[in-house]
Design a protein around this motif. Structure first.
Motif, PDB file in Angstrom:
ATOM      1  N   LEU A  77       6.116   7.292  -8.083  1.00  0.00           N
ATOM      2  CA  LEU A  77       5.615   5.918  -7.991  1.00  0.00           C
ATOM      3  C   LEU A  77       6.608   4.930  -8.600  1.00  0.00           C
ATOM      4  CD1 LEU A  77       1.814   6.064  -8.811  1.00  0.00           C
ATOM      5  CD2 LEU A  77       2.890   5.347  -6.690  1.00  0.00           C
ATOM      6  N   SER A  78       7.372   5.373  -9.567  1.00  0.00           N
ATOM      7  CA  SER A  78       8.359   4.486 -10.175  1.00  0.00           C
ATOM      8  C   SER A  78       9.413   4.065  -9.157  1.00  0.00           C
ATOM      9  CB  SER A  78       9.015   5.158 -11.377  1.00  0.00           C
ATOM     10  OG  SER A  78       8.051   5.369 -12.393  1.00  0.00           O
ATOM     11  N   HIS A  79       9.806   4.982  -8.278  1.00  0.00           N
ATOM     12  CA  HIS A  79      10.759   4.619  -7.226  1.00  0.00           C
ATOM     13  C   HIS A  79      10.140   3.605  -6.263  1.00  0.00           C
ATOM     14  CE1 HIS A  79      12.885   8.461  -8.324  1.00  0.00           C
ATOM     15  NE2 HIS A  79      13.855   7.562  -8.361  1.00  0.00           N
ATOM     16  N   VAL A  80       8.869   3.787  -5.954  1.00  0.00           N
ATOM     17  CA  VAL A  80       8.185   2.834  -5.082  1.00  0.00           C
ATOM     18  C   VAL A  80       8.132   1.464  -5.758  1.00  0.00           C
ATOM     19  CG1 VAL A  80       6.035   2.258  -3.902  1.00  0.00           C
ATOM     20  CG2 VAL A  80       6.800   4.642  -3.994  1.00  0.00           C
ATOM     21  N   GLU A  83       0.838  -1.191   0.000  1.00  0.00           N
ATOM     22  CA  GLU A  83       0.000   0.000   0.000  1.00  0.00           C
ATOM     23  C   GLU A  83       0.876   1.246   0.000  1.00  0.00           C
ATOM     24  OE1 GLU A  83      -2.795  -0.234   3.211  1.00  0.00           O
ATOM     25  OE2 GLU A  83      -3.881  -1.878   2.266  1.00  0.00           O
ATOM     26  N   VAL A  84       0.464   2.235  -0.787  1.00  0.00           N
ATOM     27  CA  VAL A  84       1.182   3.494  -0.915  1.00  0.00           C
ATOM     28  C   VAL A  84       0.195   4.620  -0.684  1.00  0.00           C
ATOM     29  CG1 VAL A  84       2.471   4.984  -2.507  1.00  0.00           C
ATOM     30  CG2 VAL A  84       2.770   2.500  -2.598  1.00  0.00           C
ATOM     31  N   ASP A  85       0.571   5.576   0.141  1.00  0.00           N
ATOM     32  CA  ASP A  85      -0.261   6.745   0.394  1.00  0.00           C
ATOM     33  C   ASP A  85       0.300   7.936  -0.368  1.00  0.00           C
ATOM     34  OD1 ASP A  85      -2.093   5.575   2.236  1.00  0.00           O
ATOM     35  OD2 ASP A  85      -0.508   5.612   3.752  1.00  0.00           O
ATOM     36  N   VAL A  86      -0.590   8.648  -1.070  1.00  0.00           N
ATOM     37  CA  VAL A  86      -0.202   9.859  -1.771  1.00  0.00           C
ATOM     38  C   VAL A  86      -0.225  10.998  -0.758  1.00  0.00           C
ATOM     39  CG1 VAL A  86      -0.754  11.435  -3.663  1.00  0.00           C
ATOM     40  CG2 VAL A  86      -1.239   8.976  -3.897  1.00  0.00           C
ATOM     41  N   THR A  87       0.890  11.739  -0.655  1.00  0.00           N
ATOM     42  CA  THR A  87       0.991  12.865   0.272  1.00  0.00           C
ATOM     43  C   THR A  87       1.370  14.117  -0.511  1.00  0.00           C
ATOM     44  OG1 THR A  87       3.348  12.597   0.728  1.00  0.00           O
ATOM     45  CG2 THR A  87       1.830  11.283   2.072  1.00  0.00           C
ATOM     46  N   GLU A  88       1.374  15.241   0.164  1.00  0.00           N
ATOM     47  CA  GLU A  88       1.810  16.489  -0.472  1.00  0.00           C
ATOM     48  C   GLU A  88       3.276  16.388  -0.910  1.00  0.00           C
ATOM     49  OE1 GLU A  88       0.116  19.213  -1.220  1.00  0.00           O
ATOM     50  OE2 GLU A  88      -1.757  18.706  -0.220  1.00  0.00           O
ATOM     51  N   ALA A  89       4.070  15.631  -0.158  1.00  0.00           N
ATOM     52  CA  ALA A  89       5.513  15.531  -0.415  1.00  0.00           C
ATOM     53  C   ALA A  89       5.871  14.433  -1.414  1.00  0.00           C
ATOM     54  CB  ALA A  89       6.251  15.280   0.900  1.00  0.00           C
ATOM     55  N   PHE A 130       5.092  10.078  -2.315  1.00  0.00           N
ATOM     56  CA  PHE A 130       4.420   8.794  -2.139  1.00  0.00           C
ATOM     57  C   PHE A 130       5.047   8.077  -0.947  1.00  0.00           C
ATOM     58  CE2 PHE A 130       4.246  10.105  -6.507  1.00  0.00           C
ATOM     59  CZ  PHE A 130       2.898  10.002  -6.792  1.00  0.00           C
ATOM     60  N   ARG A 131       4.250   7.796   0.053  1.00  0.00           N
ATOM     61  CA  ARG A 131       4.746   7.188   1.293  1.00  0.00           C
ATOM     62  C   ARG A 131       4.502   5.681   1.253  1.00  0.00           C
ATOM     63  NH1 ARG A 131       7.098   9.009   5.316  1.00  0.00           N
ATOM     64  NH2 ARG A 131       6.948   8.264   7.438  1.00  0.00           N
ATOM     65  N   TYR A 132       5.600   4.939   1.393  1.00  0.00           N
ATOM     66  CA  TYR A 132       5.544   3.477   1.379  1.00  0.00           C
ATOM     67  C   TYR A 132       6.440   2.965   2.496  1.00  0.00           C
ATOM     68  CZ  TYR A 132       6.443  -1.312  -0.069  1.00  0.00           C
ATOM     69  OH  TYR A 132       6.575  -2.682  -0.094  1.00  0.00           O
ATOM     70  N   GLN A 133       5.859   2.198   3.399  1.00  0.00           N
ATOM     71  CA  GLN A 133       6.567   1.588   4.526  1.00  0.00           C
ATOM     72  C   GLN A 133       7.441   2.606   5.275  1.00  0.00           C
ATOM     73  OE1 GLN A 133       8.579  -1.937   2.998  1.00  0.00           O
ATOM     74  NE2 GLN A 133       6.702  -3.134   3.265  1.00  0.00           N
ATOM     75  N   GLY A 134       6.857   3.770   5.548  1.00  0.00           N
ATOM     76  CA  GLY A 134       7.535   4.766   6.351  1.00  0.00           C
ATOM     77  C   GLY A 134       8.510   5.660   5.618  1.00  0.00           C
ATOM     78  N   ARG A 151      13.198  -1.982 -12.681  1.00  0.00           N
ATOM     79  CA  ARG A 151      12.589  -0.729 -13.141  1.00  0.00           C
ATOM     80  C   ARG A 151      11.179  -0.974 -13.649  1.00  0.00           C
ATOM     81  NH1 ARG A 151      15.887   3.779 -14.484  1.00  0.00           N
ATOM     82  NH2 ARG A 151      18.040   3.368 -13.891  1.00  0.00           N
ATOM     83  N   TRP A 152      10.274  -0.145 -13.185  1.00  0.00           N
ATOM     84  CA  TRP A 152       8.880  -0.185 -13.612  1.00  0.00           C
ATOM     85  C   TRP A 152       8.407   1.236 -13.813  1.00  0.00           C
ATOM     86  CZ3 TRP A 152       4.672  -3.539 -14.196  1.00  0.00           C
ATOM     87  CH2 TRP A 152       4.919  -4.879 -13.955  1.00  0.00           C
TER      88      TRP A 152
END
Length: 138
Positions: free
Chosen positions: A112-115, A94-100, A102-106, A123-124
């Motif tokens: 999103l590509s980095h996530v 799960e990934v949360d979209v934030t102002e800063a 994309f938050r994933y596992q803290g 690479r995706w």
């Protein structure tokens, strides 16, 4: 032998080639081959190119129609507070979209590509990985 029959015979022989043979054939006609690892994908692309070059590709009307279909989809805009989920190798991510970002596992990522790379190790395109690419929405 007609041009149409020659192309048909050439395309039929592609099914007998392994990836090395397909790359060699591509090299012969078009120069350096794409780096696909999929025999199926490379043979389909090569078959299409051979046929399009010999018999003509897409007509202008079809090209315009495809361009208008693609343009009709609005770009993906993810508002802060949106949660994206994807199952990968039997595990839910799960990934949360934030102002800063994309938050994933803290950890907050710029894209999103980095996530997606963190999750898969390869690479995706992040939108594609999470099923948000235009072709997935059409």
């Amino acid at each position: 032998m007609s041009k149409k029959q020659h192309v048909a015979d050439t395309v039929a022989r592609l099914g007998d080639l392994d990836i090395a043979g397909l790359r060699e054939t591509w090299q012969h006609y078009y120069g350096p081959p794409p780096s696909f690892r999929s025999t199926d994908l490379l043979s389909r692309l090569l078959a299409w190119r051979l046929q399009a070059d010999a018999l003509g590709g897409l007509d202008t009307t079809t090209i315009r129609l495809l361009a208008s279909e693609r343009a009709a989809l609005p770009p993906v805009e993810l508002a802060p507070g949106t949660r994206l989920a994807r199952e990968w190798n039997g595990e839910r991510h799960e990934v949360d979209v934030t102002e800063a970002g994309f938050r994933y596992q803290g950890t907050t990522y710029r894209s999103l590509s980095h996530v997606a790379r963190t999750i898969t190790g390869t690479r995706w395109n992040g939108l594609r990985f999470f099923g948000l690419r235009e072709e997935n929405r059409a």
